[in-house]
Design a protein around this motif. Structure first.
Motif, PDB file in Angstrom:
ATOM      1  N   GLN A 114     -12.774 101.294 -78.654  1.00 30.56           N
ATOM      2  CA  GLN A 114     -12.778 100.633 -79.960  1.00 30.56           C
ATOM      3  C   GLN A 114     -13.460  99.273 -79.901  1.00 30.56           C
ATOM      4  O   GLN A 114     -14.287  98.940 -80.757  1.00 30.56           O
ATOM      5  CB  GLN A 114     -11.335 100.474 -80.468  1.00 30.56           C
ATOM      6  N   GLN A 115     -13.140  98.479 -78.903  1.00 31.21           N
ATOM      7  CA  GLN A 115     -13.702  97.133 -78.839  1.00 31.21           C
ATOM      8  C   GLN A 115     -15.195  97.160 -78.506  1.00 31.21           C
ATOM      9  O   GLN A 115     -15.970  96.373 -79.034  1.00 31.21           O
ATOM     10  CB  GLN A 115     -12.928  96.277 -77.839  1.00 31.21           C
ATOM     11  N   GLU A 116     -15.605  98.079 -77.656  1.00 33.43           N
ATOM     12  CA  GLU A 116     -17.039  98.193 -77.368  1.00 33.43           C
ATOM     13  C   GLU A 116     -17.802  98.698 -78.590  1.00 33.43           C
ATOM     14  O   GLU A 116     -18.945  98.281 -78.830  1.00 33.43           O
ATOM     15  CB  GLU A 116     -17.273  99.111 -76.172  1.00 33.43           C
ATOM     16  N   ALA A 117     -17.183  99.565 -79.383  1.00 34.77           N
ATOM     17  CA  ALA A 117     -17.831 100.027 -80.616  1.00 34.77           C
ATOM     18  C   ALA A 117     -18.049  98.860 -81.575  1.00 34.77           C
ATOM     19  O   ALA A 117     -19.096  98.777 -82.236  1.00 34.77           O
ATOM     20  CB  ALA A 117     -16.978 101.107 -81.283  1.00 34.77           C
ATOM     21  N   LYS A 118     -17.093  97.945 -81.650  1.00 39.44           N
ATOM     22  CA  LYS A 118     -17.242  96.768 -82.504  1.00 39.44           C
ATOM     23  C   LYS A 118     -18.369  95.865 -82.000  1.00 39.44           C
ATOM     24  O   LYS A 118     -19.169  95.345 -82.795  1.00 39.44           O
ATOM     25  CB  LYS A 118     -15.927  95.982 -82.545  1.00 39.44           C
ATOM     26  N   LEU A 119     -18.416  95.669 -80.696  1.00 41.28           N
ATOM     27  CA  LEU A 119     -19.457  94.820 -80.116  1.00 41.28           C
ATOM     28  C   LEU A 119     -20.848  95.384 -80.403  1.00 41.28           C
ATOM     29  O   LEU A 119     -21.775  94.645 -80.761  1.00 41.28           O
ATOM     30  CB  LEU A 119     -19.248  94.695 -78.607  1.00 41.28           C
ATOM     31  N   ARG A 120     -20.991  96.686 -80.265  1.00 43.70           N
ATOM     32  CA  ARG A 120     -22.305  97.301 -80.480  1.00 43.70           C
ATOM     33  C   ARG A 120     -22.651  97.362 -81.963  1.00 43.70           C
ATOM     34  O   ARG A 120     -23.815  97.183 -82.342  1.00 43.70           O
ATOM     35  CB  ARG A 120     -22.336  98.683 -79.844  1.00 43.70           C
ATOM     36  N   ARG A 121     -21.672  97.626 -82.797  1.00 45.01           N
ATOM     37  CA  ARG A 121     -21.913  97.695 -84.242  1.00 45.01           C
ATOM     38  C   ARG A 121     -22.451  96.367 -84.775  1.00 45.01           C
ATOM     39  O   ARG A 121     -23.335  96.340 -85.635  1.00 45.01           O
ATOM     40  CB  ARG A 121     -20.606  98.055 -84.953  1.00 45.01           C
ATOM     41  N   THR A 122     -21.919  95.277 -84.267  1.00 43.57           N
ATOM     42  CA  THR A 122     -22.302  93.950 -84.746  1.00 43.57           C
ATOM     43  C   THR A 122     -23.465  93.341 -83.972  1.00 43.57           C
ATOM     44  O   THR A 122     -23.955  92.269 -84.337  1.00 43.57           O
ATOM     45  CB  THR A 122     -21.105  92.997 -84.661  1.00 43.57           C
ATOM     46  N   GLY A 123     -23.888  94.001 -82.884  1.00 42.70           N
ATOM     47  CA  GLY A 123     -24.965  93.459 -82.078  1.00 42.70           C
ATOM     48  C   GLY A 123     -24.537  92.358 -81.133  1.00 42.70           C
ATOM     49  O   GLY A 123     -25.379  91.771 -80.438  1.00 42.70           O
ATOM     50  N   LEU A 124     -23.245  92.096 -81.064  1.00 46.28           N
ATOM     51  CA  LEU A 124     -22.758  91.047 -80.172  1.00 46.28           C
ATOM     52  C   LEU A 124     -22.939  91.418 -78.708  1.00 46.28           C
ATOM     53  O   LEU A 124     -22.993  90.531 -77.840  1.00 46.28           O
ATOM     54  CB  LEU A 124     -21.283  90.757 -80.462  1.00 46.28           C
ATOM     55  N   ASP A 125     -23.032  92.711 -78.422  1.00 42.43           N
ATOM     56  CA  ASP A 125     -23.234  93.139 -77.036  1.00 42.43           C
ATOM     57  C   ASP A 125     -24.531  92.589 -76.457  1.00 42.43           C
ATOM     58  O   ASP A 125     -24.669  92.456 -75.243  1.00 42.43           O
ATOM     59  CB  ASP A 125     -23.204  94.665 -76.947  1.00 42.43           C
ATOM     60  N   ARG A 126     -25.477  92.249 -77.330  1.00 48.47           N
ATOM     61  CA  ARG A 126     -26.763  91.727 -76.866  1.00 48.47           C
ATOM     62  C   ARG A 126     -26.786  90.197 -76.820  1.00 48.47           C
ATOM     63  O   ARG A 126     -27.780  89.623 -76.368  1.00 48.47           O
ATOM     64  CB  ARG A 126     -27.889  92.230 -77.775  1.00 48.47           C
ATOM     65  N   LEU A 127     -25.720  89.567 -77.290  1.00 51.45           N
ATOM     66  CA  LEU A 127     -25.702  88.109 -77.391  1.00 51.45           C
ATOM     67  C   LEU A 127     -24.748  87.444 -76.414  1.00 51.45           C
ATOM     68  O   LEU A 127     -24.728  86.218 -76.308  1.00 51.45           O
ATOM     69  CB  LEU A 127     -25.348  87.690 -78.823  1.00 51.45           C
ATOM     70  N   VAL A 128     -23.934  88.235 -75.727  1.00 51.31           N
ATOM     71  CA  VAL A 128     -23.005  87.680 -74.748  1.00 51.31           C
ATOM     72  C   VAL A 128     -23.384  88.195 -73.365  1.00 51.31           C
ATOM     73  O   VAL A 128     -24.069  89.209 -73.220  1.00 51.31           O
ATOM     74  CB  VAL A 128     -21.537  88.043 -75.085  1.00 51.31           C
ATOM     75  N   ARG A 129     -22.931  87.482 -72.355  1.00 53.22           N
ATOM     76  CA  ARG A 129     -23.255  87.862 -70.977  1.00 53.22           C
ATOM     77  C   ARG A 129     -22.453  89.088 -70.537  1.00 53.22           C
ATOM     78  O   ARG A 129     -22.906  89.854 -69.680  1.00 53.22           O
ATOM     79  CB  ARG A 129     -22.975  86.683 -70.049  1.00 53.22           C
ATOM     80  N   GLY A 130     -21.276  89.254 -71.124  1.00 55.40           N
ATOM     81  CA  GLY A 130     -20.432  90.384 -70.759  1.00 55.40           C
ATOM     82  C   GLY A 130     -19.148  90.364 -71.550  1.00 55.40           C
ATOM     83  O   GLY A 130     -18.951  89.530 -72.439  1.00 55.40           O
TER      84      GLY A 130
END
Length: 215
Positions: free
Chosen positions: A105-121
């Motif tokens: 669930q949390q990884e889906a939120k990160l990818r949906r919002t594009g935050l996965d590309r803006l944080v180091r991890g």
């Protein structure tokens, strides 16, 4: 400098996404009840789905799936948050998300919002085997980017106990995303910085970093 960040109601508007899902699924007249039962996101999803299913005569398993998927679908990138994260990174911060919840669930939120590309991890409690405010999850997050809590850093989040209390216990400076709330008098520790939202919190940290750099 290490920059640990909460996800729900800090980097993303989790409350708004839930309310939007509730309104679209059950109608505006049911939103108040659904928001109350949600307990600001701190009720177990399985329990919430069961309560919702009982009220509306639905299957609990299907409701749980719909709740989780619907929450993610209601999220969208926030250009202000994105810009603030980029500025913080440029100022020398190393952003890492530290969140309680399930990995999927949390990884889906990160990818949906594009935050996965803006944080180091990111470190998610289900995967880490430990939850905020336990100091160990902050240690895991620091180690994930080659840092050590002893070197200092920040924890930014909206929850008084999990984020501010957890960060304080881990020896970090803390920024409380208040959403307009007032810090309670009966809490012994206090945040280093209080800001109405995540963007304002990051702006305050960047200013502090720049001042320190000129010293």
């Amino acid at each position: 400098m290490l920059l640990l960040l909460d996800l729900d109601n800090t980097l993303i508007d989790r409350a708004g996404a839930y309310a939007a899902w509730a309104r679209g699924r059950f109608g505006a007249g049911e939103v108040a009840w659904l928001v109350t039962e949600d307990r600001d996101g701190y009720r177990r999803r399985e329990e919430l789905a069961r309560v919702i299913a009982e009220r509306y005569g639905l299957d609990a398993g299907e409701t749980l799936f719909e709740l989780r998927a619907g929450m993610v679908e209601q999220l969208a990138p926030d250009p202000r948050v994105d810009a603030a994260l980029r500025e913080a990174t440029a100022a020398g911060f190393v952003p890492v998300v530290v969140t309680n919840g399930t990995v999927a669930q949390q990884e889906a939120k990160l990818r949906r919002t594009g935050l996965d590309r803006l944080v180091r991890g990111w470190v998610i409690s289900e995967g880490a085997g430990v939850r905020k405010p336990d100091r160990r999850i902050f240690e895991i997050a620091a180690a994930a980017v080659g840092a050590d809590l002893a070197e200092g850093g920040w924890m930014v989040g909206d929850n008084i106990a999990y984020d501010v209390g957890g960060g304080f216990g881990a020896g970090l400076r803390t920024a409380w995303v208040s959403g307009g709330r007032v810090w309670p008098d009966d809490v012994a520790y206090r945040p280093t910085v209080t800001a109405v939202d995540c963007v304002a919190a990051l702006e305050a940290l960047i200013r502090d970093q720049r001042v320190a750099g000129t010293g």
